[in-house]
Design an enzyme around this catalytic site. Structure first.
Site, short mmCIF file in Angstrom:
data_model
loop_
_atom_site.label_atom_id
_atom_site.label_comp_id
_atom_site.label_asym_id
_atom_site.label_seq_id
_atom_site.Cartn_x
_atom_site.Cartn_y
_atom_site.Cartn_z
N GLU A 1 0.81 -1.23 0.00
CA GLU A 1 0.00 0.00 0.00
C GLU A 1 0.84 1.27 0.00
O GLU A 1 0.52 2.23 -0.71
CB GLU A 1 -0.96 0.01 1.19
CG GLU A 1 -2.18 -0.89 1.03
CD GLU A 1 -1.93 -2.34 1.39
OE1 GLU A 1 -0.82 -2.65 1.89
OE2 GLU A 1 -2.83 -3.18 1.20
N HIS B 1 -11.40 -4.01 9.72
CA HIS B 1 -11.95 -3.72 8.39
C HIS B 1 -13.21 -2.86 8.45
O HIS B 1 -14.00 -2.87 7.51
CB HIS B 1 -12.28 -5.02 7.65
CG HIS B 1 -11.09 -5.68 7.04
ND1 HIS B 1 -10.14 -6.32 7.79
CD2 HIS B 1 -10.68 -5.79 5.75
CE1 HIS B 1 -9.21 -6.81 6.98
NE2 HIS B 1 -9.51 -6.50 5.75
#
Lengths: 325, 328
Positions: B60, B129
């Site tokens: 990322e 999440h």
């Protein structure tokens, strides 16, 4: 046996390498003086000792190849063509600085010279270099991206992510690790399981080589070869240049973690007098000529200091400028 | 006009901008062959090819860093982070590079780039999440932040983000992807940054919200109308630039305000909005500004307790009633 210099470059270009190393050194020594006088503040990381890497490497690249570096990048910018006076003004925090006084010592930037910045988060410039290389490839530009970083960067995630990415996307990036053996005070043996940095690239299928970073011509030859490999193949290449910084990590660091004996060994290999001897021995330049170069560099750096001293501070309104377009 | 989902509106925005400008490229984890984990990039690889639509490693920080470099080199990258939660791995490139490159280099470059990231809670995805991190980005100068509530805004804001010369954090709410709405067909339909939308006019209380919170606030306003309470609902659309003028004008009219945020309450953006209202409207406020926010807990998995951690229609309606009850 050492290669004869004339077999590598014409005389005037060899002399230019010498001049670039001298101005790099003179500039840094002037910075140290201005720091002790309080004219340069903040962090100041000096490049003295490592000049052969920036000078040799820059000479081995095309003028419009992108260059990115870390925070020990004054010489990188100047060798690429940045005016010493505008670099010094930046270090003084003046409005006439390369980045209008917003960047400082660690954030020099000169896009007109394809010098795409000094970055001060260890390893942060490696992904940015991949992005620039991708843009050049996408736009079908004939330019590679040379990304300089220290041995301290090789244990950051971005190092591994970027090497993997550059090979995977086949990006024209030349990674140049300036291994000066210390990340601040931690010797490479104490931070890296495999201290021979260039061997790490086999995990990413990237060819690599190690070069003596105290020998400007050796660096030039290695980078020129590697840059052409990158240009031809469109794939990354990796160079580890072993070198040494003659000063501490920054002006705040007396470097007590290194022995005097170690320091002396490396000082005896100072790239500037070593190269001067070769120029003289091979009859490429006379002592008077080298002396004239040294004087000229001293004068240029003195002019840079004067320019920085006499330049205005940024105006208050500039705080809010250049953040958004 | 066509009726589209939020997902398809985003997809259309990407396609239109890629057709319009060859310097727009899309990359991220699973965006090409797999067509995106939320299918926002469906059909892009087939139409634009692998030079412009690229899968990346799970890296990322480097995804964002490559976008920074590509933007500096003259492209208009649209990077996708699979979810906002993974943006935490990229915070160095987002905060130290994307947000700072222009300023620290004295304005000599700019970054026309977008980082898209789905986020928000409510899908029982657990603590790692289900986060709403908009306040993290809003705290950092140098970024633009858009977070659409409707399919039309999803299209119009994303198109504006791609054309904007500044780096943009583009948040998408996972629970809105299937929501439907009328979307203008015009490929030049753009929603400007920094213009909040008064999505429902009212006279008693101003409810300031964004993204999914706007949807819930509108439902609360419908409920409250049955009780004779008139809510003015404002959708911020972009958190940077922040359209203070529009919500301040509304509160000066209604005299009362409720601020709704999905992120955690402590140091959340609602505190900043409430403060701005108090500063600008002190003389006309009839009650202290109320905040409705996510609870200050790592999100639990179980459905019955997860739902209590996120603002709901009932909690928003209750806050509106409280403000009215507390009014002088």
């Amino acid at each position: 046996m050492e290669t004869k210099l004339r077999a590598v470059l014409p005389d005037h270009e060899l002399v230019k390498l010498y001049e670039q190393m001298v101005i790099g050194r003179e500039f840094e020594e002037a910075c140290a003086e201005q720091y002790t006088k309080g004219h340069i503040t903040g962090f100041l990381h000096l490049y003295s000792g490592q000049e052969a890497v920036a000078v040799g490497a820059t000479a081995g690249l095309h003028k419009d190849d992108y260059i990115l570096s870390a925070y020990r990048e004054h010489a990188q910018a100047i060798v690429r063509g940045a005016e010493p006076k505008r670099v010094m003004a930046e270090l003084f925090g003046k409005a006439t600085g390369l980045c209008k006084g917003k960047g400082g010592s660690m954030h020099l930037f000169a896009p007109e010279l394809s010098f795409m910045g000094g970055y001060a988060i260890v390893g942060g410039q490696l992904p940015v270099a991949c992005g620039l290389a991708f843009s050049a490839k996408y736009r079908q530009e004939d330019r590679i991206t040379a990304c300089f970083f220290g041995d301290g960067a090789v244990n950051q995630g971005t190092f591994h992510e970027s090497l993997n990415w550059a090979r995977l996307w086949e990006l024209p990036v030349l990674f140049v690790c300036e291994n000066n053996f210390y990340g601040i005070g931690t010797e490479v043996h104490r931070s890296s399981a495999l201290p021979t940095v260039h061997k790490r690239t086999c995990g990413y299928d990237i060819p690599s080589e190690k070069v003596d970073g105290m020998d400007v011509v050796a660096v030039f030859k290695a980078v020129k070869y590697a840059a052409e490999k990158v240009r031809e193949s469109g794939r990354p290449y990796f160079i580890e240049a072993t070198t040494y910084r003659f000063r501490g990590h920054s002006m705040a660091d007396p470097a007590k973690y290194r022995s005097a004996a170690e320091h002396e060994i490396w000082k005896s290999r100072d790239p500037i007098p070593a190269f001067a001897r070769r120029l003289l021995d091979e009859g490429i330049a006379a002592e008077e000529e080298l002396e004239a170069i040294r004087k000229r560099c001293t004068a240029t750096v003195q002019d840079a200091v004067t320019f920085a001293e006499e330049s205005p501070w940024p105006e208050d309104r500039q705080i809010w400028e250049d953040i958004y377009v | 006009m066509s009726e589209l989902t939020y997902r398809d509106a985003l997809n259309l925005a990407l396609k239109e901008e890629m057709r319009r400008d060859p310097s727009v490229v899309v990359f991220g984890e699973d965006v090409a062959l797999y067509e995106g984990s939320f299918k926002v990039t469906r059909g892009l690889l087939a139409e634009f090819g692998e030079e412009r639509v690229k899968d990346t490693p799970i890296s990322e920080n480097t995804i964002v860093g490559v976008a920074v470099g590509a933007a500096m080199g003259g492209l208009r990258p649209v990077a996708e982070l699979m979810t906002v939660n993974f943006a935490l791995l990229a915070m160095d490139q987002i905060v130290n590079h994307m947000a700072k490159v222009r300023s620290m280099f004295g304005g000599q470059t700019h970054l026309p780039m977008v980082v898209r990231m789905p986020g928000g809670g409510g899908s029982q995805l657990g603590a790692q999440h289900s986060q709403s991190l908009e306040s993290y980005f809003m705290h950092c100068p140098g970024l633009r932040i858009a977070y659409p509530a409707t399919p039309a805004d999803a299209k119009g804001l994303l198109k504006t983000a791609i054309r904007d010369p500044n780096p943009v954090i583009f948040l998408e709410h996972e629970l809105l992807y299937n929501s439907k709405g009328e979307v203008p067909d015009d490929p030049e339909f753009l929603v400007p940054f920094g213009k909040a939308n008064v999505v429902r006019e009212g006279s008693d209380v101003t409810v300031v919200a964004y993204a999914r919170m706007t949807v819930l606030a509108l439902q609360a306003a419908t409920e409250l109308a049955k009780e004779g309470i008139s809510c003015e609902v404002i959708d911020l659309r972009t958190l940077n630039p922040l359209d203070v003028e529009t919500f301040v004008a509304s509160v000066r009219k209604t005299g009362r305000a409720v601020v709704v945020e999905e992120c955690w309450r402590t140091a959340g953006l609602g505190g900043d909005l409430a403060h701005r209202i108090h500063e600008a409207c002190f003389d006309t406020l009839r009650a202290p500004v109320r905040r409705v926010a996510g609870l200050d807990v790592p999100m639990p998995y179980s459905r019955e307790i997860e739902k209590l951690c996120i603002p709901r229609v009932e909690t928003i309606a209750a806050a509106v009633r409280d403000v009215l009850a507390a009014s002088v």
